[in-house]
Scaffold this active site. Structure first.
Site, PDB file in Angstrom:
ATOM      1  N   TYR A 145       1.166  -1.074  -0.019  1.00  0.00           N
ATOM      2  CA  TYR A 145       0.184   0.332  -0.038  1.00  0.00           C
ATOM      3  C   TYR A 145       1.170   1.391   0.392  1.00  0.00           C
ATOM      4  CZ  TYR A 145      -3.545   3.335   1.642  1.00  0.00           C
ATOM      5  OH  TYR A 145      -3.989   4.218   2.263  1.00  0.00           O
ATOM      6  N   ASP A 240       9.908   3.279  -0.618  1.00  0.00           N
ATOM      7  CA  ASP A 240       8.517   3.204   0.375  1.00  0.00           C
ATOM      8  C   ASP A 240       8.866   2.727   1.299  1.00  0.00           C
ATOM      9  OD1 ASP A 240       6.744   4.578   1.756  1.00  0.00           O
ATOM     10  OD2 ASP A 240       4.844   3.417   0.440  1.00  0.00           O
ATOM     11  N   LYS A 268       5.606   9.176   8.585  1.00  0.00           N
ATOM     12  CA  LYS A 268       5.275   8.561   9.969  1.00  0.00           C
ATOM     13  C   LYS A 268       5.923   9.354  11.209  1.00  0.00           C
ATOM     14  CE  LYS A 268       2.543   5.475   8.574  1.00  0.00           C
ATOM     15  NZ  LYS A 268       0.426   5.360   8.696  1.00  0.00           N
TER      16      LYS A 268
END
Length: 432
Positions: A145, A240, A268
């Site tokens: 994702y 990523d 994050k």
């Protein structure tokens, strides 16, 4: 454990305003059953819901709370910044301060740009890759994702996998057709894709440790193979690290696996719990962005001073205390993950443990799990029973089989023991 009546009332109220009563689908607990607790506060390794129930937290806001909830230096940094205003829509010195801290850990980010989410970061990196190569096709991997931009929802993991959706309504076939979704850990499939689409693939984007199909570890030589193939065919390699950045090591997976990326996306932890994303990489690509080059990307709240302050406090602390923080994270996570897996084995519950550093997943399948196809064989009903049993005993786990769990530096021996004891009781209830 108190009842969750107040949370149930809050959920009913929320459903009047939000689809499913939530602002992000996995929060609805549809995959695990039961009503989702509404959280009021967090401190260290714990969160407390609206009914006063206290939980050991292994979600950590999906990764960023590596130093624990309400970590005092982060709270103080946000408070100081907020006194000067929450936003200016103009440059501040804190942006370059944080960039300097990030670059010290990620030398591959010769230049970078802040955005407000991981989705923005990956979307912008892909636009840049297409501009740099003059090509259209992007390669991603099944179960990975990379945010909810149209072209990245093809065979995505996370919430898409949780809800059994193959992609997403509203994504035109013309856009979806520009994304090739290949099996993870299969270099042969990547070689075949380059052969089938010569001079047409702009980039490969991948999670170096998959976190959004559950934690899936790269096979030996896999990442090096991706680097070699992209170099051979003139495509860019986008790593990523929105989830793994500063999590699996101070320099993330780039450091852990010795990757030479063209671009990296972060998020994050970089925001210390506030919304932030980063994309960056080799200077020759980043200088194609406006105002220097023809690739347009912008964001009114990019480099928001509150997020910069929280990020500076978090990354600065991790750099200063890396020698103690990361070994503790490794030891604590190993004890929790292997301890629960051991209880599963004693109870003859089928379980496979995948772990890298302080992120892991207990897959309810005999295993192994090296790609999304194997992860999808997990017994999601058994996971749901396990999740509910653990929640009732005060352990907060990701409400999906297809999500990684996380430990913070505030978790310790007390939390390890309590979690293993809770798992022993959950398995006693014969969850599968």
């Amino acid at each position: 454990m108190n009842s969750r009546n107040k949370s149930k009332e809050l959920q009913i109220r929320a459903e009047r305003y939000f689809p499913g009563g939530v602002n992000s689908p996995v929060r609805a607990f549809r995959a695990v059953g039961g009503a989702p607790p509404f959280i009021e506060r967090g401190e260290g390794a714990y969160i407390t819901d609206a009914d006063g129930n206290r939980y050991i937290d292994y979600v950590g806001s999906w990764g960023p709370m590596i130093l624990g909830h309400a970590f005092p230096p982060v709270v103080e940094a946000i408070e100081r910044a907020a006194r000067n205003s929450a936003s200016f829509g103009a440059s501040t010195a804190a942006e370059a301060d944080l960039a300097e801290q990030i670059q010290a850990c990620y030398p591959a980010l010769e230049k970078m740009r802040f955005v407000s989410s991981g989705t923005e970061a990956t979307m912008s990196a892909i636009r840049l890759a297409r501009a740099a190569t003059g090509r259209k096709i992007i390669v991603k991997f099944e179960g990975c994702y990379h945010g909810h931009a149209d072209g990245l929802l093809v065979k995505a993991g996370s919430g898409v996998a949780t809800f059994g959706i193959p992609g997403s309504a509203g994504v035109p076939e013309e856009i979806a057709g520009l994304t090739l979704a290949l099996p993870y850990n299969d270099l042969g499939a990547v070689e075949a894709a380059f052969a089938a689409h010569p001079d047409a693939i702009a980039a490969i984007i991948f999670e170096p440790v998959v976190g959004n199909a559950g934690c899936i570890v790269p096979a030996d030589g896999y990442i090096a193979g991706l680097r070699a193939l992209t170099a051979q065919h003139g495509a860019l390699l986008i790593v990523d690290e929105v989830m793994t950045g500063f999590r699996v090591s101070l320099g993330g997976a780039v450091q852990l696996y010795g990757i030479d990326p063209d671009m990296v996306t972060l998020g994050k932890i970089v925001g210390g719990g506030l919304p932030v994303g980063v994309f960056g990489g080799k200077r020759r690509f980043m200088d194609m962005l406006a105002p220097l080059g023809p690739v347009y990307q912008a964001g009114t709240l990019s480099g928001n001073p509150l997020a910069m302050a929280a990020g500076l406090a978090t990354v600065g602390y991790l750099r200063e205390h890396a020698a103690e923080v990361y070994p503790k994270l490794e030891a604590t996570t190993k004890a929790i993950a292997e301890g629960v897996a051991g209880e599963a084995a004693k109870a003859e519950v089928s379980m496979t443990l995948n772990r890298v550093g302080s992120m892991w997943t207990w897959f309810f399948t005999p295993g192994p799990v090296t790609n999304y196809e194997q992860a999808a064989l997990s017994d999601t009903e058994a996971f749901g029973k396990f999740h509910r049993a653990m929640l009732d005993q005060g352990v907060w786990l990701p409400p999906s089989q297809f999500e990684a769990a996380f430990v913070s530096a505030e978790h310790g021996e007390k939390e390890v023991a309590a979690t293993i004891e809770a798992a022993e009781e959950a398995f006693r209830l014969r969850i599968n």
